[in-house]
Design an enzyme around this catalytic site. Structure first.
Site, PDB file in Angstrom:
ATOM      1  CG  HIS A 179       2.140   0.484   4.177  1.00 49.68           C
ATOM      2  ND1 HIS A 179       1.113   1.254   4.662  1.00 49.68           N
ATOM      3  CD2 HIS A 179       1.558  -0.627   3.681  1.00 49.68           C
ATOM      4  CE1 HIS A 179      -0.030   0.636   4.455  1.00 49.68           C
ATOM      5  NE2 HIS A 179       0.205  -0.514   3.857  1.00 49.68           N
ATOM      6  CG  ASP A 181      -8.409   5.026   0.665  1.00 49.46           C
ATOM      7  OD1 ASP A 181      -8.827   5.539  -0.390  1.00 49.46           O
ATOM      8  OD2 ASP A 181      -8.635   5.507   1.787  1.00 49.46           O
ATOM      9  CB  THR A 209      -2.263  -7.750   6.178  1.00 44.70           C
ATOM     10  OG1 THR A 209      -3.423  -7.113   5.658  1.00 44.70           O
ATOM     11  CG2 THR A 209      -1.266  -8.015   5.063  1.00 44.70           C
ATOM     12  N   GLY A 210      -2.719  -8.514   9.237  1.00 45.54           N
ATOM     13  CA  GLY A 210      -3.170  -8.125  10.566  1.00 45.54           C
ATOM     14  C   GLY A 210      -4.642  -8.046  10.873  1.00 45.54           C
ATOM     15  CE  LYS A 235      -8.092  -2.959   8.379  1.00 42.91           C
ATOM     16  NZ  LYS A 235      -7.214  -3.362   7.336  1.00 42.91           N
ATOM     17  CG  HIS A 290      -4.941   0.441   2.161  1.00 42.95           C
ATOM     18  ND1 HIS A 290      -4.622   1.007   0.955  1.00 42.95           N
ATOM     19  CD2 HIS A 290      -3.836  -0.249   2.550  1.00 42.95           C
ATOM     20  CE1 HIS A 290      -3.381   0.685   0.637  1.00 42.95           C
ATOM     21  NE2 HIS A 290      -2.892  -0.088   1.584  1.00 42.95           N
ATOM     22  NE  ARG A 326       9.190  -5.255  -9.387  1.00 39.55           N
ATOM     23  CZ  ARG A 326       9.730  -6.352  -8.853  1.00 39.55           C
ATOM     24  NH1 ARG A 326       9.213  -6.882  -7.771  1.00 39.55           N
ATOM     25  NH2 ARG A 326      10.786  -6.927  -9.364  1.00 39.55           N
ATOM     26  CB  SER A 350      -0.450  -4.295  10.745  1.00 34.10           C
ATOM     27  OG  SER A 350      -0.990  -3.154  10.151  1.00 34.10           O
ATOM     28  N   GLY A 351      -0.083  -4.400   7.486  1.00 28.95           N
ATOM     29  CA  GLY A 351       0.625  -3.926   6.287  1.00 28.95           C
ATOM     30  C   GLY A 351       1.781  -2.983   6.586  1.00 28.95           C
ATOM     31  CB  THR A 386      -7.575  -7.499   6.719  1.00 28.71           C
ATOM     32  OG1 THR A 386      -7.393  -6.105   6.485  1.00 28.71           O
ATOM     33  CG2 THR A 386      -8.504  -8.081   5.677  1.00 28.71           C
ATOM     34  CG  ASP A 419       1.183  -4.490   2.533  1.00 28.73           C
ATOM     35  OD1 ASP A 419       0.160  -5.176   2.710  1.00 28.73           O
ATOM     36  OD2 ASP A 419       1.198  -3.252   2.617  1.00 28.73           O
ATOM     37  CG  ASP A 479       6.339  -1.879   2.557  1.00 27.57           C
ATOM     38  OD1 ASP A 479       7.470  -1.899   2.032  1.00 27.57           O
ATOM     39  OD2 ASP A 479       6.143  -1.631   3.751  1.00 27.57           O
TER      40      ASP A 479
END
Length: 159
Positions: A102, A95, A49-50, A27, A23, A111, A69-70, A52, A75, A105
């Site tokens: 989101h 965070d 993701t994006g 980062k 998050h 999970r 991006s998440g 990151t 995600d 997500d």
């Protein structure tokens, strides 16, 4: 993949497929960790993701497989890759002190990592333990329940 009535086994190869997610407020922590662990990470295939992913690429000077991006579905894309057996490990610095738009997500991604029994670190201490594990340089047999009992129970309940 090997399977029995109760379990299925997936082999994690010597070269791991590692997903990196952080998050916004995490980062900088992840990027410092990436710098410290550069030599080890370069031995593996990195997914992210994006933003990151772009930041990790610039630090390591290698190509990272990037998803959206998440909040825009990244995600969920990573969750799908976990279910397809295309991700071996998840490093996810969420965070914990800030609500995420989101959040559902995020929960779904962690999970799926649990359902498919992939190693997952949600903080840097755990990430350090994973990266220094003897399994990082060898193969590993990941055992996952087939969930047949769960599926049969739900079919009977929904009839």
């Amino acid at each position: 993949m090997a399977s029995s009535d109760q379990n299925q086994t997936f082999e994690i190869g010597q070269r791991k497929r590692i997903a990196l997610v952080a998050h916004d407020n995490k980062k900088s922590e992840l990027l410092e960790w990436v710098k410290r662990n550069r030599d080890q990470l370069l031995k593996h295939e990195l997914h992210a993701t994006g933003t990151t992913g772009a930041l990790v690429e610039s630090i390591l000077g290698i190509s990272v497989i990037k998803y959206k991006s998440g909040p825009l579905g990244g995600d969920q894309q990573l969750g799908a890759k976990i279910a397809e057996q295309c991700i071996d490990m998840l490093i996810f610095l969420a965070d914990p002190l800030e609500a995420q738009p989101h959040d559902s997500d995020v929960r779904a991604l962690t999970r799926l990592a649990s359902v498919w029994n992939i190693p997952m670190a949600c903080n840097l201490s755990t990430a350090d333990f994973l990266l220094t594990s003897p399994y990082m340089n060898s193969t590993y047999q990941r055992i996952v329940p087939t969930f047949e009992h769960y599926l049969k129970r739900n079919i009977k309940t929904n009839q």
